[in-house]
Design a protein around this motif. Structure first.
Motif, PDB file in Angstrom:
ATOM      1  N   ASP A  30      52.679  30.051   0.398  1.00 16.29           N
ATOM      2  CA  ASP A  30      52.104  29.651   0.962  1.00 16.29           C
ATOM      3  C   ASP A  30      49.714  29.711   1.278  1.00 16.29           C
ATOM      4  OD1 ASP A  30      54.155  27.352   1.843  1.00 16.29           O
ATOM      5  OD2 ASP A  30      53.814  28.585   3.427  1.00 16.29           O
ATOM      6  N   ASP A  31      50.089  30.854   0.248  1.00 20.58           N
ATOM      7  CA  ASP A  31      48.281  30.910  -0.099  1.00 20.58           C
ATOM      8  C   ASP A  31      48.144  30.078  -1.116  1.00 20.58           C
ATOM      9  OD1 ASP A  31      46.086  32.283  -0.642  1.00 20.58           O
ATOM     10  OD2 ASP A  31      46.760  33.814  -1.023  1.00 20.58           O
ATOM     11  N   LEU A  32      47.405  29.212  -0.427  1.00 20.41           N
ATOM     12  CA  LEU A  32      46.540  27.932  -1.675  1.00 20.41           C
ATOM     13  C   LEU A  32      45.705  28.761  -2.206  1.00 20.41           C
ATOM     14  CD1 LEU A  32      46.101  26.093   1.411  1.00 20.41           C
ATOM     15  CD2 LEU A  32      47.368  24.841  -0.708  1.00 20.41           C
ATOM     16  N   ALA A  33      44.548  29.224  -2.177  1.00 20.33           N
ATOM     17  CA  ALA A  33      43.961  29.537  -3.529  1.00 20.33           C
ATOM     18  C   ALA A  33      45.008  31.171  -4.323  1.00 20.33           C
ATOM     19  CB  ALA A  33      42.507  30.094  -2.902  1.00 20.33           C
ATOM     20  N   GLY A  34      45.453  31.830  -3.886  1.00 21.82           N
ATOM     21  CA  GLY A  34      46.316  32.992  -4.611  1.00 21.82           C
ATOM     22  C   GLY A  34      47.448  32.199  -5.314  1.00 21.82           C
ATOM     23  N   ASP A  35      47.772  31.090  -4.841  1.00 17.66           N
ATOM     24  CA  ASP A  35      48.767  30.082  -5.639  1.00 17.66           C
ATOM     25  C   ASP A  35      49.892  31.128  -6.691  1.00 17.66           C
ATOM     26  OD1 ASP A  35      50.316  27.812  -6.949  1.00 17.66           O
ATOM     27  OD2 ASP A  35      48.720  27.594  -7.731  1.00 17.66           O
ATOM     28  N   ARG A  36      50.906  31.630  -5.780  1.00 14.04           N
ATOM     29  CA  ARG A  36      52.053  32.584  -6.169  1.00 14.04           C
ATOM     30  C   ARG A  36      53.532  31.752  -6.960  1.00 14.04           C
ATOM     31  NH1 ARG A  36      52.931  37.114  -6.780  1.00 14.04           N
ATOM     32  NH2 ARG A  36      51.784  38.624  -6.114  1.00 14.04           N
ATOM     33  N   THR A  37      53.053  29.796  -6.300  1.00 19.26           N
ATOM     34  CA  THR A  37      54.040  28.928  -6.788  1.00 19.26           C
ATOM     35  C   THR A  37      54.019  29.199  -8.528  1.00 19.26           C
ATOM     36  OG1 THR A  37      52.131  27.543  -6.993  1.00 19.26           O
ATOM     37  CG2 THR A  37      53.364  27.310  -5.013  1.00 19.26           C
ATOM     38  N   TRP A  79      49.643  17.647 -10.445  1.00 21.60           N
ATOM     39  CA  TRP A  79      50.274  17.926  -9.255  1.00 21.60           C
ATOM     40  C   TRP A  79      49.855  19.047  -8.162  1.00 21.60           C
ATOM     41  CZ3 TRP A  79      50.203  23.934  -7.897  1.00 21.60           C
ATOM     42  CH2 TRP A  79      51.301  24.304  -7.511  1.00 21.60           C
ATOM     43  N   MET A  80      50.305  19.206  -6.879  1.00 24.66           N
ATOM     44  CA  MET A  80      49.632  19.775  -5.893  1.00 24.66           C
ATOM     45  C   MET A  80      50.392  21.366  -5.426  1.00 24.66           C
ATOM     46  SD  MET A  80      49.151  17.932  -1.901  1.00 24.66           S
ATOM     47  CE  MET A  80      48.146  16.353  -2.588  1.00 24.66           C
ATOM     48  N   HIS A  81      49.660  21.995  -4.502  1.00 31.54           N
ATOM     49  CA  HIS A  81      50.292  22.855  -4.087  1.00 31.54           C
ATOM     50  C   HIS A  81      51.456  22.879  -3.232  1.00 31.54           C
ATOM     51  CE1 HIS A  81      51.084  26.406  -1.507  1.00 31.54           C
ATOM     52  NE2 HIS A  81      50.590  27.288  -3.110  1.00 31.54           N
ATOM     53  N   ASN A  82      52.544  23.422  -2.789  1.00 26.78           N
ATOM     54  CA  ASN A  82      53.224  22.402  -2.174  1.00 26.78           C
ATOM     55  C   ASN A  82      52.956  22.290  -0.577  1.00 26.78           C
ATOM     56  OD1 ASN A  82      55.938  21.378  -0.930  1.00 26.78           O
ATOM     57  ND2 ASN A  82      56.627  23.661  -0.299  1.00 26.78           N
ATOM     58  N   ARG A  83      52.622  23.209  -0.132  1.00 20.96           N
ATOM     59  CA  ARG A  83      51.438  23.506   0.979  1.00 20.96           C
ATOM     60  C   ARG A  83      50.633  22.655   1.298  1.00 20.96           C
ATOM     61  NH1 ARG A  83      53.137  24.779   6.139  1.00 20.96           N
ATOM     62  NH2 ARG A  83      54.061  26.448   5.136  1.00 20.96           N
ATOM     63  N   GLY A  84      49.794  21.694   0.455  1.00 20.60           N
ATOM     64  CA  GLY A  84      48.960  21.354   0.130  1.00 20.60           C
ATOM     65  C   GLY A  84      49.622  19.668   0.614  1.00 20.60           C
ATOM     66  N   ARG A  85      50.999  19.436   0.062  1.00 23.82           N
ATOM     67  CA  ARG A  85      51.326  17.917  -0.255  1.00 23.82           C
ATOM     68  C   ARG A  85      51.814  18.430   1.888  1.00 23.82           C
ATOM     69  NH1 ARG A  85      55.165  17.847  -5.235  1.00 23.82           N
ATOM     70  NH2 ARG A  85      53.677  19.137  -6.469  1.00 23.82           N
ATOM     71  N   LEU A  86      52.217  19.227   2.341  1.00 23.99           N
ATOM     72  CA  LEU A  86      52.755  19.343   3.496  1.00 23.99           C
ATOM     73  C   LEU A  86      50.718  18.557   4.507  1.00 23.99           C
ATOM     74  CD1 LEU A  86      54.430  21.903   4.280  1.00 23.99           C
ATOM     75  CD2 LEU A  86      55.616  19.573   4.200  1.00 23.99           C
TER      76      LEU A  86
END
Length: 458
Positions: A228-235, A330-337
């Motif tokens: 969930d770390d937006l900047a780290g982006d481990r997705t 594309w968007m980070h999953n946490r960002g979509r929420l």
């Protein structure tokens, strides 16, 4: 063992790969194979076709064609109504069967029905492989006496225990019947006109497998703690490749099962949403569980929606997420929420507005995932806490505590140090004036109270 006297057609749809492709493998076992992709005007001229996906599709088709050619059979391209073009080709090559991946949308079901009707007079059998696009096909995991499960946690517990077949190796050799012309690959402009995201991912199975392998080796083990770390982006960022079937979800889960259980749980959400949509096809437009909302309309609503689209709401985390979407497709999953809750519950705007904007830009704009995720954040879907509200400030503090993600995507705030970037309205007036960044379009507390009042619950 193959029967050289038989010819089969593989109709590629959302399974643009040669690894673990049940339809392709089944056809290869029968004899000669005609790999086919049809540019369907119903899709090309429809509301779901967009420039980002057009480019990704073209790159994926190009990569697929090369992989098939290495195995002895190029990709045949046809243009026109799917059932008509498949039947025409089946008659020309005297095909005994057509193989394709099963899907869940209402459009895919209509396509299957049309294909069966067109192939029946030719004594050509249609084989639909339900294990091509999902780990656990819709309808396989159910509650007693029901067609599907509507709560994720019990679904996930059953999903984990389901038997999974082993991933299939790609066919070593394919044989294309003589005289079959492959046709030319389209250009991206032929599929959809318009500008694409400046920094979108490269399409195709080759790129997808490389990306996933790198993630498994370097980032998967820390996924549970940091996803969930937006900047780290481990997705993993593989969602576009899953949407186009450049990667097999079964193979992905098989490889990640022991390394990243939290990741495989996210893969289960894909199957969960697919089985919900399969049982409720009208939910692409209608509330799955109506809350009798009177979503805001009018000039103020339209002005706020435009600010949301442009990433100019005055709430830096929301704006960063929206700008990532437009920049990358594309968007980070946490960002979509975060942006979904902000649109539906803080601004109290219709989830369908947000879902369509995502369709316009997301490479991974999957019908089931996009629709059911938007319904979830709006409280009209499968979320049992339908009045749930995410605090933008709390989300920023938890998932972008130092503001690195915001500074990456909102250049106006690049020089604001540390977590102060999340509250630029607190900066001195002379500093704020130089930022060229808007004031918040809504007081979050007031917006959330308006939503709860509208839902009849304070």
């Amino acid at each position: 063992m193959t029967d050289s006297a038989r010819t089969s057609i593989v109709l590629f749809t959302r399974d643009l790969r040669v690894h673990d492709n049940p339809a392709l493998n089944a056809a290869a076992r029968e004899g000669a194979v005609v790999p086919l992709f049809v540019l369907d005007p119903k899709i090309l001229n429809g509301s779901f076709n967009r420039p980002n996906r057009a480019r990704f599709l073209l790159e994926s088709l190009t990569d697929l064609a090369a992989a098939l050619e290495k195995r002895g059979a190029g990709l045949v391209i046809r243009r026109g109504p799917v059932a008509e073009e498949v039947a025409k080709l089946a008659k020309a090559v005297k095909a005994s069967s057509v193989h394709m991946a099963g899907d869940v949308s209402a459009f895919s079901h209509r396509r299957e029905d049309a294909l069966r009707e067109a192939l029946d007079p030719l004594d050509c059998e249609l084989h639909v492989h339900d294990d091509s696009l999902f780990v656990v096909p819709p309808g396989q995991v159910t509650a007693t006496g029901k067609t599907h499960m509507s709560v994720f946690s019990p679904y996930h517990r059953k999903w984990e225990k389901e038997h999974r077949r082993a991933p299939l190796s790609p066919p070593r050799k394919l044989s294309l019947p003589s005289g079959v012309k492959t046709g030319k690959l389209p250009t991206a402009g032929e599929i959809s006109k318009g500008k694409t995201a400046p920094h979108m991912s490269e399409g195709g199975e080759t790129a997808g497998r490389k990306l996933f392998s790198k993630w498994l080796e370097q980032r998967a083990e820390g996924y549970a703690d940091d996803h969930d770390d937006l900047a780290g982006d481990r997705t993993s960022r593989i969602s576009p490749y899953l949407h186009f079937g450049c990667l097999s979800p079964l193979e992905v889960v098989t490889k990640a099962w022991d390394i990243a259980p939290a990741f495989t749980r996210q893969m289960a959400w894909r199957d969960f949403h697919a089985q919900v949509l399969a049982a409720n096809p009208r939910s692409t437009r209608d509330d799955l569980r109506p809350r009798h909302d009177r979503w805001r309309t009018g000039k103020d609503a339209e002005r706020e929606f435009k600010a949301w689209q442009e990433g100019r709401t005055g709430w830096p985390l929301v704006d960063a997420c929206m700008r990532q979407l437009v920049d990358e497709g594309w968007m980070h999953n946490r960002g979509r929420l975060v942006v979904g809750h902000f649109l539906c519950k803080t601004l109290y705007l219709d989830w369908r507005w947000g879902a369509q904007f995502f369709v316009d830009h997301l490479i991974d704009g999957d019908t089931a995932n996009n629709t059911m995720n938007w319904q979830w954040v709006a409280g009209t879907g499968t979320d049992s806490r339908f009045n749930r509200i995410l605090s933008v400030s709390s989300q920023a503090e938890r998932y972008d505590s130092n503001g690195d993600y915001v500074r990456r995507y909102v250049p106006e705030l690049a020089d604001v140090d540390g977590p102060k970037v999340h509250a630029p309205w607190k900066l001195p007036p002379d500093v704020r004036k130089k930022l060229d960044y808007p004031e918040p379009i809504v007081d979050v507390r007031e917006g959330n109270e308006r939503f709860l009042a509208a839902r009849g619950k304070r």
